[in-house]
Write a protein that holds these residues in place. Structure first.
Motif, PDB file in Angstrom:
ATOM      1  N   GLY A 126      -1.574  53.846 106.997  1.00 17.03           N
ATOM      2  CA  GLY A 126      -2.218  52.536 106.950  1.00 17.03           C
ATOM      3  C   GLY A 126      -1.345  51.511 106.273  1.00 17.03           C
ATOM      4  O   GLY A 126      -0.130  51.685 106.133  1.00 17.03           O
ATOM      5  N   GLY A 127      -1.933  50.414 105.832  1.00 18.89           N
ATOM      6  CA  GLY A 127      -1.171  49.377 105.153  1.00 18.89           C
ATOM      7  C   GLY A 127      -0.649  48.327 106.118  1.00 18.89           C
ATOM      8  O   GLY A 127      -0.869  48.378 107.318  1.00 18.89           O
ATOM      9  N   LYS A 128       0.070  47.349 105.552  1.00 19.94           N
ATOM     10  CA  LYS A 128       0.565  46.239 106.345  1.00 19.94           C
ATOM     11  C   LYS A 128       1.753  46.644 107.207  1.00 19.94           C
ATOM     12  O   LYS A 128       2.500  47.554 106.873  1.00 19.94           O
ATOM     13  N   ALA A 129       1.895  45.925 108.310  1.00 18.54           N
ATOM     14  CA  ALA A 129       3.031  46.133 109.199  1.00 18.54           C
ATOM     15  C   ALA A 129       3.955  44.928 109.114  1.00 18.54           C
ATOM     16  O   ALA A 129       3.516  43.813 108.790  1.00 18.54           O
ATOM     17  N   LYS A 130       5.229  45.145 109.402  1.00 16.96           N
ATOM     18  CA  LYS A 130       6.188  44.046 109.389  1.00 16.96           C
ATOM     19  C   LYS A 130       5.884  43.078 110.529  1.00 16.96           C
ATOM     20  O   LYS A 130       5.372  43.472 111.573  1.00 16.96           O
ATOM     21  N   ASP A 131       6.241  41.816 110.316  1.00 15.16           N
ATOM     22  CA  ASP A 131       6.093  40.833 111.384  1.00 15.16           C
ATOM     23  C   ASP A 131       6.970  41.225 112.572  1.00 15.16           C
ATOM     24  O   ASP A 131       8.074  41.773 112.389  1.00 15.16           O
ATOM     25  N   LEU A 132       6.488  40.949 113.768  1.00 12.62           N
ATOM     26  CA  LEU A 132       7.265  41.268 114.960  1.00 12.62           C
ATOM     27  C   LEU A 132       8.464  40.334 115.078  1.00 12.62           C
ATOM     28  O   LEU A 132       8.352  39.120 114.876  1.00 12.62           O
ATOM     29  N   ASP A 133       9.611  40.916 115.423  1.00 10.75           N
ATOM     30  CA  ASP A 133      10.823  40.150 115.702  1.00 10.75           C
ATOM     31  C   ASP A 133      10.852  39.935 117.218  1.00 10.75           C
ATOM     32  O   ASP A 133      11.177  40.850 117.978  1.00 10.75           O
ATOM     33  N   LEU A 134      10.498  38.745 117.664  1.00  9.78           N
ATOM     34  CA  LEU A 134      10.350  38.496 119.107  1.00  9.78           C
ATOM     35  C   LEU A 134      11.664  38.626 119.863  1.00  9.78           C
ATOM     36  O   LEU A 134      11.686  39.022 121.029  1.00  9.78           O
ATOM     37  N   GLU A 135      12.775  38.318 119.202  1.00 11.22           N
ATOM     38  CA  GLU A 135      14.087  38.487 119.837  1.00 11.22           C
ATOM     39  C   GLU A 135      14.376  39.969 120.052  1.00 11.22           C
ATOM     40  O   GLU A 135      14.888  40.371 121.108  1.00 11.22           O
ATOM     41  N   ASP A 136      14.021  40.773 119.067  1.00  8.29           N
ATOM     42  CA  ASP A 136      14.185  42.224 119.180  1.00  8.29           C
ATOM     43  C   ASP A 136      13.303  42.775 120.301  1.00  8.29           C
ATOM     44  O   ASP A 136      13.729  43.641 121.077  1.00  8.29           O
ATOM     45  N   ILE A 137      12.080  42.263 120.391  1.00 10.22           N
ATOM     46  CA  ILE A 137      11.152  42.700 121.433  1.00 10.22           C
ATOM     47  C   ILE A 137      11.697  42.359 122.818  1.00 10.22           C
ATOM     48  O   ILE A 137      11.614  43.169 123.759  1.00 10.22           O
ATOM     49  N   LEU A 170      -3.560  46.154 118.326  1.00  8.58           N
ATOM     50  CA  LEU A 170      -3.736  45.749 119.726  1.00  8.58           C
ATOM     51  C   LEU A 170      -3.041  44.426 120.005  1.00  8.58           C
ATOM     52  O   LEU A 170      -2.467  44.224 121.083  1.00  8.58           O
ATOM     53  N   ASP A 171      -3.051  43.533 119.034  1.00  9.96           N
ATOM     54  CA  ASP A 171      -2.346  42.257 119.180  1.00  9.96           C
ATOM     55  C   ASP A 171      -0.844  42.492 119.300  1.00  9.96           C
ATOM     56  O   ASP A 171      -0.158  41.864 120.121  1.00  9.96           O
ATOM     57  N   ARG A 172      -0.329  43.421 118.504  1.00 12.44           N
ATOM     58  CA  ARG A 172       1.098  43.751 118.560  1.00 12.44           C
ATOM     59  C   ARG A 172       1.464  44.381 119.902  1.00 12.44           C
ATOM     60  O   ARG A 172       2.482  44.027 120.512  1.00 12.44           O
TER      61      ARG A 172
END
Length: 276
Positions: free
Chosen positions: A38-49, A93-95
């Protein structure tokens, strides 16, 4: 083509993790979007995605498996635990929707003494709250081994959840060969019969993904103890039958065996050589 991979850490980023998968002969992989506890996840790096998405297209990747945190329990008897689980699920789900070409897989939950019926009701309530009418993410309930108060040990329990969810068009199941065998589905001696039962109860159109594991424990033990392919009670011959079965062979498979990346590479190499 055999669509197969294993569980990998995304600490190095999605693109580099996909490169690692390719280096071991995989064309999919499974990952936790956050700490599995659990816990927080890192922000998505859209360039990496974006780099990940291009690489996946270039190498004909099957959908990735995004695994929900182990601490997520939508069936808990404690409201704060259920709320925490719902927060994680919504964020995950958003990620997944942003990453695209992923299946989101999670353990349905444990009723912790409330009873299966109550636990299923709580799971359904949570999913009806979370899954929108326009949901595009493929969400998969994982079949469980049946230890303790786990929900999802039978096709009937998974079916009850799916039927109770209003927006269930993209809600299906992921089977785990170790869990199936441990929960009393004899894939070693009657794989065809097990698949027929899955089809009769849930519908094979709802079966979207497979966790490929041998088992350290005996049939119908209700214990969740994964083993390296060929070293357990299921055996390599049955695993080969699974990946080649006409009803399963086009699904994506991911290994969750107790192996390191080098060991997974050898397992993938062996299974690819046995795929007909």
């Amino acid at each position: 083509m055999l669509n197969i991979g294993c569980h990998l850490s995304i600490s190095k980023g999605y693109y580099k993790t996909a490169l690692e998968a390719i280096s071991i002969g995989a064309n999919t992989f499974q990952f936790f979007p956050r700490n599995p506890r659990g816990g927080k996840a890192k922000d998505l790096d859209l360039e990496d995605i974006e780099k990940l998405q291009n690489l996946m297209k270039e190498h004909n990747f099957a959908p990735l498996f995004v695994h929900g945190a182990y601490t997520m329990n939508l069936a808990s008897d404690k409201e704060h635990v259920r709320e925490f689980a719902k927060e994680i699920l919504k964020d995950d789900l958003d990620r997944v929707e942003k990453i695209t070409n992923c299946y989101y897989i999670f353990h349905p939950g444990s009723h912790v003494g409330q009873g299966v019926q109550k636990g299923i009701e709580l799971i359904i309530d949570a999913l009806n709250e979370i899954i929108p009418e326009d949901n595009k993410v493929t969400i998969l309930l994982e079949g469980m081994s049946g230890k303790g108060t786990e929900i999802g040990r039978s096709m009937e329990e998974l079916k009850l959840i799916i039927d109770g969810v209003n927006n269930n068009e993209n809600l299906g199941i992921c089977i785990d060969t170790c869990h199936l065998y441990s929960s009393g589905y004899d894939i070693v001696n009657d794989l065809d019969g097990v698949l027929e039962e899955i089809d009769d109860i849930v519908g094979l159109e709802k079966l979207k993904a497979v966790h490929l594991n041998d088992s350290k424990v005996e049939f119908n033990s209700n214990k969740d103890r994964h083993e390296i392919i060929g070293d357990g009670t299921i055996g390599k011959d049955t695993i080969i039958k699974v990946i080649n079965h006409p009803l399963l062979r086009n699904l994506p498979f991911n290994l969750e065996t107790p192996n390191d990346v080098k060991g997974h590479k050898e397992e993938i190499k062996i299974l690819r050589s046995e795929y007909k």
